[in-house]
Design an enzyme around this catalytic site. Structure first.
Site: not given
Length: 371
Positions: A41, A267, A277
């Site tokens: 994104e 992850r 983020k």
């Protein structure tokens, strides 16, 4: 009788993604093709966790003679910027990878998504809901209790088509209504409780300008993008495991050109390191750091300015097991070791005398004195 030499057996253990791809190739699934994708994104710079995803997606495509697409999931124009898009492309190239064909965007498919939303409405599988955000949250229920059906759930096809057109025409304010899928409000999987397909966002988009004032949700767009692009192996982190049934519901109920299979891996969690983020953006916005590429930041561009090398980051990723069950909690010392090993082998070294002093040959001095 002389001892017969035998070739050494390959002792390399393949991780589960390699095993899945090799089995698909052996079965001639997807015509033997391998197509992966890296779908960030564009709402911030890439961090160390993204570097591992890049290593995995681009690396697997290269290992099996396939292709990897770079696609920006740009469904939220309020948080996205062209600067992020440019930085992400630069980071991918700096890490030594290149994508197949042109850069792709979710916004390339906005017209198709809109047509598919109409398809779901016509199939009585989607409806326009006017519950407020607070009411929708209450109706959704909890993980331990079922939700309640919206009072707008049984609108006719004609009513929903008319309401959805009003949404597109900008006749409603943001938050006034959304388009929802009609699935199962009692499902134990919260993602299947009539999820949002479209919401109103009266914001200009960095790719489409002011063409749209409604935008598809990430969940509605993500799986269909893979289907449009012919992705064979959609590789996501474990937090998307619960979303997979929703993506499969979409591909089962829409006339998509292909049906990709999603695989989830653990992850990377690097201790003593912030990779959210939202939190990194706050550091930038509050001027705690000089920018996303500040050398103190765990972003790829920040690490590049700090002196990290692409080879070191790839070596670090090689050290981390690829698991389908658990996230990888890694000590930052492992990353430092990878950097140190690479620099020890490859960093240029030079020596110089900054403050020279005169040196007297003491042996000659003693000989002269004795004479």
């Amino acid at each position: 009788m002389s001892e017969q030499n035998t070739p050494e057996k390959d002792t390399e253990v393949k991780h589960f993604l390699q095993q899945a791809i090799e089995q698909d190739i052996a079965d001639n699934k997807h015509g033997g093709k391998v197509v992966t994708r890296f779908p960030p994104e564009p709402n911030g710079f890439l961090h160390i966790g993204h570097a591992r995803s890049i290593w995995l997606n681009f690396g697997l495509a290269k290992e099996y003679g396939g292709e990897c697409n770079l696609r920006f999931d740009d469904t939220n124009p309020e948080k996205e910027e062209q600067a992020y898009i440019d930085a992400i492309q630069e980071d991918v190239k700096w890490l030594g990878y290149d994508w197949s064909g042109e850069v792709r965007y979710a916004s390339n498919y906005f017209d198709k998504f809109y047509d598919w939303a109409l398809h779901l409405i016509n199939q009585k599988l989607a409806y326009v809901c006017h519950l407020s955000p607070a009411e929708a949250k209450e109706y959704r229920g909890w993980a331990t209790s079922p939700g309640k059906e919206s009072p707008y759930r049984e609108r006719t096809v004609e009513e929903n088509l008319a309401e959805f057109e009003k949404m597109r025409a900008g006749e409603y304010d943001e938050g006034a209504c959304v388009l929802r899928a009609k699935i199962d409000m009692a499902s134990p999987n919260m993602n299947l409780r009539d999820p949002i397909l479209y919401r109103i966002r009266k914001a200009s988009h960095h790719q489409t300008g002011d063409k749209w004032c409604i935008y598809p949700s990430y969940d509605f767009a993500h799986g269909q993008e893979d289907a449009i692009e012919g992705v064979t192996h959609s590789i996501c982190t474990l937090e998307f495991q619960a979303h997979r049934p929703l993506y499969e519901w979409f591909t089962e109920n829409l006339p998509v050109p292909s049906k990709p299979r999603q695989y989830e891996f653990g992850r990377l969690n690097l201790n003593y390191t912030v990779t959210s983020k939202r939190k990194l953006k706050k550091l930038v916005d509050d001027s705690v750091v000089s920018g996303w590429d500040d050398p103190r930041m765990p972003t790829v561009s920040g690490m590049r300015r700090r002196g990290f090398t692409p080879t070191a980051l790839k070596s670090f990723c090689d050290m981390i097991p690829v698991s389908s069950k658990n996230n990888s909690d890694i000590d930052v010392a492992i990353l430092e070791r990878a950097i140190r090993d690479d620099l020890n082998d490859n960093a240029a070294r030079a020596m110089c005398v900054m403050n020279p002093i005169k040196v007297t040959n003491i042996s000659q001095f003693l000989i002269d004195e004795m004479q």
